[in-house]
Design a protein around this motif. Structure first.
Motif, short mmCIF file in Angstrom:
data_model
loop_
_atom_site.label_atom_id
_atom_site.label_comp_id
_atom_site.label_asym_id
_atom_site.label_seq_id
_atom_site.Cartn_x
_atom_site.Cartn_y
_atom_site.Cartn_z
N ASP A 73 0.81 -1.19 0.00
CA ASP A 73 0.00 0.00 0.00
C ASP A 73 0.86 1.27 0.00
N LYS A 74 2.18 1.11 0.04
CA LYS A 74 3.15 2.22 -0.02
C LYS A 74 3.03 3.22 1.13
N LYS A 75 2.42 2.82 2.23
CA LYS A 75 2.36 3.67 3.42
C LYS A 75 3.63 3.42 4.24
N ILE A 76 3.95 4.35 5.13
CA ILE A 76 5.10 4.18 6.01
C ILE A 76 4.83 3.00 6.94
N VAL A 77 5.78 2.07 7.01
CA VAL A 77 5.64 0.89 7.86
C VAL A 77 5.90 1.29 9.30
N THR A 78 5.04 0.80 10.21
CA THR A 78 5.22 1.05 11.63
C THR A 78 5.49 -0.27 12.35
N VAL A 79 6.22 -0.19 13.43
CA VAL A 79 6.49 -1.34 14.28
C VAL A 79 5.77 -1.10 15.59
N LYS A 80 5.01 -2.11 16.05
CA LYS A 80 4.27 -1.97 17.29
C LYS A 80 5.14 -2.42 18.46
N ARG A 139 3.36 2.87 18.59
CA ARG A 139 3.70 2.59 17.20
C ARG A 139 4.93 3.42 16.85
N ILE A 140 5.93 2.76 16.30
CA ILE A 140 7.17 3.43 15.93
C ILE A 140 7.26 3.43 14.41
N GLU A 141 7.31 4.61 13.82
CA GLU A 141 7.42 4.72 12.37
C GLU A 141 8.86 4.42 11.95
N THR A 142 9.01 3.60 10.91
CA THR A 142 10.33 3.24 10.42
C THR A 142 10.89 4.28 9.47
N GLY A 143 10.03 5.16 8.95
CA GLY A 143 10.47 6.18 8.02
C GLY A 143 10.62 5.67 6.60
N THR A 144 10.16 4.48 6.34
CA THR A 144 10.30 3.88 5.02
C THR A 144 9.02 3.14 4.64
N ASP A 145 8.79 3.01 3.33
CA ASP A 145 7.61 2.26 2.89
C ASP A 145 7.94 0.79 2.62
N THR A 151 6.92 -6.74 11.63
CA THR A 151 6.78 -7.74 12.68
C THR A 151 8.08 -7.89 13.46
N VAL A 152 7.97 -8.03 14.78
CA VAL A 152 9.13 -8.26 15.64
C VAL A 152 8.91 -9.56 16.40
N LEU A 153 9.85 -10.50 16.25
CA LEU A 153 9.79 -11.77 16.97
C LEU A 153 11.00 -11.86 17.89
N SER A 154 10.79 -12.21 19.15
CA SER A 154 11.90 -12.34 20.09
C SER A 154 12.69 -13.60 19.77
N VAL A 156 1.69 -13.81 10.61
CA VAL A 156 2.13 -13.19 11.86
C VAL A 156 2.33 -11.69 11.66
N SER A 157 1.87 -10.90 12.62
CA SER A 157 2.11 -9.46 12.61
C SER A 157 2.25 -8.98 14.05
N GLY A 158 2.71 -7.76 14.22
CA GLY A 158 2.86 -7.18 15.55
C GLY A 158 4.16 -7.57 16.21
N SER A 159 4.26 -7.28 17.50
CA SER A 159 5.46 -7.58 18.28
C SER A 159 5.20 -8.74 19.21
#
Length: 66
Positions: free
Chosen positions: A1-8, A13-19, A41-44, A55-58
């Motif tokens: 969708d070319k929106k700025i990707v965010t990390v939860k 929500r933290i914006e990555t500054g990139t699409d 997505t962030v996986l420990s 999978v999505s989210g943290s």
């Protein structure tokens, strides 16, 4: 969708500054065949993702995602 990707991070929500942004996957994690890891997505470490799961989210504690 070319929106700025965010990390939860919890409720934040933290914006990555990139699409375009992949995911962050911790050491010794296992991702099953056909699983979809969505952008941001962030996986420990030591996380297990079963096959054919989306999978999505943290996921900040080692976990099993079915």
């Amino acid at each position: 969708d070319k929106k700025i990707v965010t990390v939860k991070d919890g409720n934040n929500r933290i914006e990555t500054g990139t699409d375009k942004f992949g995911s962050i996957i911790g050491d010794h994690s296992f991702i099953g065949v056909g699983a979809v890891i969505n952008p941001g997505t962030v996986l420990s470490k030591k996380t297990i993702v079963f096959p054919l799961v989306s999978v999505s989210g943290s996921h900040l504690a080692p976990s099993t995602i079915k």
